[in-house]
Motif scaffolding. Structure first.
Motif, PDB file in Angstrom:
ATOM      1  N   VAL A 123       0.911  -1.038  -0.023  1.00  0.00           N
ATOM      2  CA  VAL A 123       0.002  -0.221   0.083  1.00  0.00           C
ATOM      3  C   VAL A 123       0.995   1.305  -0.063  1.00  0.00           C
ATOM      4  N   LYS A 124       0.919   1.955  -1.331  1.00  0.00           N
ATOM      5  CA  LYS A 124       1.828   3.018  -1.229  1.00  0.00           C
ATOM      6  C   LYS A 124       1.173   4.256  -1.617  1.00  0.00           C
ATOM      7  N   THR A 125       1.494   5.301  -0.707  1.00  0.00           N
ATOM      8  CA  THR A 125       1.011   6.613  -0.817  1.00  0.00           C
ATOM      9  C   THR A 125       2.385   7.671  -1.130  1.00  0.00           C
ATOM     10  N   ALA A 126       1.850   8.350  -2.393  1.00  0.00           N
ATOM     11  CA  ALA A 126       2.763   9.176  -2.804  1.00  0.00           C
ATOM     12  C   ALA A 126       2.288  10.377  -3.522  1.00  0.00           C
ATOM     13  N   TRP A 127       3.007  11.547  -3.761  1.00  0.00           N
ATOM     14  CA  TRP A 127       2.692  12.951  -4.077  1.00  0.00           C
ATOM     15  C   TRP A 127       2.735  12.967  -5.738  1.00  0.00           C
ATOM     16  N   VAL A 128       1.489  13.029  -6.291  1.00  0.00           N
ATOM     17  CA  VAL A 128       1.311  12.953  -7.747  1.00  0.00           C
ATOM     18  C   VAL A 128       0.883  14.481  -8.411  1.00  0.00           C
ATOM     19  N   TYR A 129       1.131  14.680  -9.512  1.00  0.00           N
ATOM     20  CA  TYR A 129       0.694  16.143 -10.195  1.00  0.00           C
ATOM     21  C   TYR A 129      -0.867  15.946 -10.315  1.00  0.00           C
ATOM     22  N   LYS A 130      -1.670  16.990 -10.198  1.00  0.00           N
ATOM     23  CA  LYS A 130      -2.999  16.994 -10.198  1.00  0.00           C
ATOM     24  C   LYS A 130      -3.491  16.929 -11.642  1.00  0.00           C
ATOM     25  N   ASN A 131      -2.289  17.419 -12.596  1.00  0.00           N
ATOM     26  CA  ASN A 131      -3.133  17.287 -14.192  1.00  0.00           C
ATOM     27  C   ASN A 131      -1.839  17.518 -14.773  1.00  0.00           C
ATOM     28  N   ASP A 132      -2.044  17.250 -16.354  1.00  0.00           N
ATOM     29  CA  ASP A 132      -0.814  17.605 -17.138  1.00  0.00           C
ATOM     30  C   ASP A 132      -0.109  18.952 -17.098  1.00  0.00           C
ATOM     31  N   PHE A 133      -0.838  19.872 -16.831  1.00  0.00           N
ATOM     32  CA  PHE A 133      -0.280  21.277 -16.611  1.00  0.00           C
ATOM     33  C   PHE A 133       0.622  21.567 -15.516  1.00  0.00           C
TER      34      PHE A 133
END
Length: 237
Positions: A123-133
């Motif tokens: 179970v992995k929690t990471a920061w990911v960009y909200k959108n391509d912009f």
């Protein structure tokens, strides 16, 4: 894109403030490029420290594992300490026949439980960009930056969990057991004979084939008992 914006702000500020003569346009352009430079620095810092433009995403992945031991009769989950405190370990196993292990990272924790099938649930929690912009604007920096990961390693009760050092010690003990002493041989023979006697008491009409099966089962039981005794010994060392 953010780096290009920052460079544009720096160059523009330099040209407008240093290269241009005093005047209204110098003040206006210096202010514009100064805002661009300071704003770019602020956004870079906000992205790095506060994860601006990003969100937490949790993913779950489960894989089937097999024993790290080459012996099918003795399935194992191996582990090795990371550092000198002994509080963190990496676990060694096989996935699709290839030896692998959990990562040595203070953000990753592991726990071992017993169950029906040998699996690793991550179970992995990471920061990911909200959108391509945002992803493009910050040049994909810090994308999928790990926050935490919990690995739950499930092994059947037939498996043994040992450190790599204990596994080496166990291998030596089992190799030595392949050359039993005269006393050990006599003890094994007596145990097998006792098993045959008990089987005949339950079934006086036992055939030769059935007797061979009893002997085979008795040998397997003695072998398994010897393995378990060796495992107990290396764990106590």
């Amino acid at each position: 894109m953010i780096i290009a914006t920052l460079i544009l702000g720096v160059i523009g500020l330099y040209l407008s403030f240093i290269m241009m003569k005093n005047g209204v346009w110098r003040v206006i352009l210096s202010a514009i490029f100064g805002v661009i430079m300071i704003g770019s620095l602020y956004l870079v810092n906000a992205n790095d420290r506060s994860h601006f433009g990003m969100e937490k995403v949790t993913t779950t992945k489960t894989v089937t594992i097999t024993s790290a031991s080459p012996s099918k009769a003795l399935p194992m989950l191996l582990h090795q300490d990371v550092g000198t405190s002994g509080k963190r370990q990496v676990y060694i196993y096989k996935v699709a026949g290839k030896t692998t292990h959990t990562k040595a990272d203070y953000l990753i924790s592991n726990r071992v439980v017993t169950g029906d099938k040998a699996t690793v649930k991550s179970v992995k929690t990471a920061w990911v960009y909200k959108n391509d912009f945002y992803k493009s604007f910050f040049a994909n920096q810090n994308n999928h930056k790990l926050i935490k990961q919990v690995n739950t390693i499930t092994i059947p009760k037939t498996w043994t969990s040992l450190s790599t050092q204990q596994a080496k010690a166990l291998a030596k003990r089992l190799k030595a057991a392949q050359n039993p002493t005269a006393a050990q041989k006599a003890k094994m023979t007596a145990a097998i004979q006792q098993a045959v006697i008990q089987a005949k008491m339950k079934n006086p009409a036992m055939t030769a084939t059935q007797q061979k099966q009893v002997i085979t089962q008795a040998k397997a039981k003695l072998q398994q008992a010897a393995i378990q005794q060796a495992i107990k010994a290396v764990k106590a060392e």
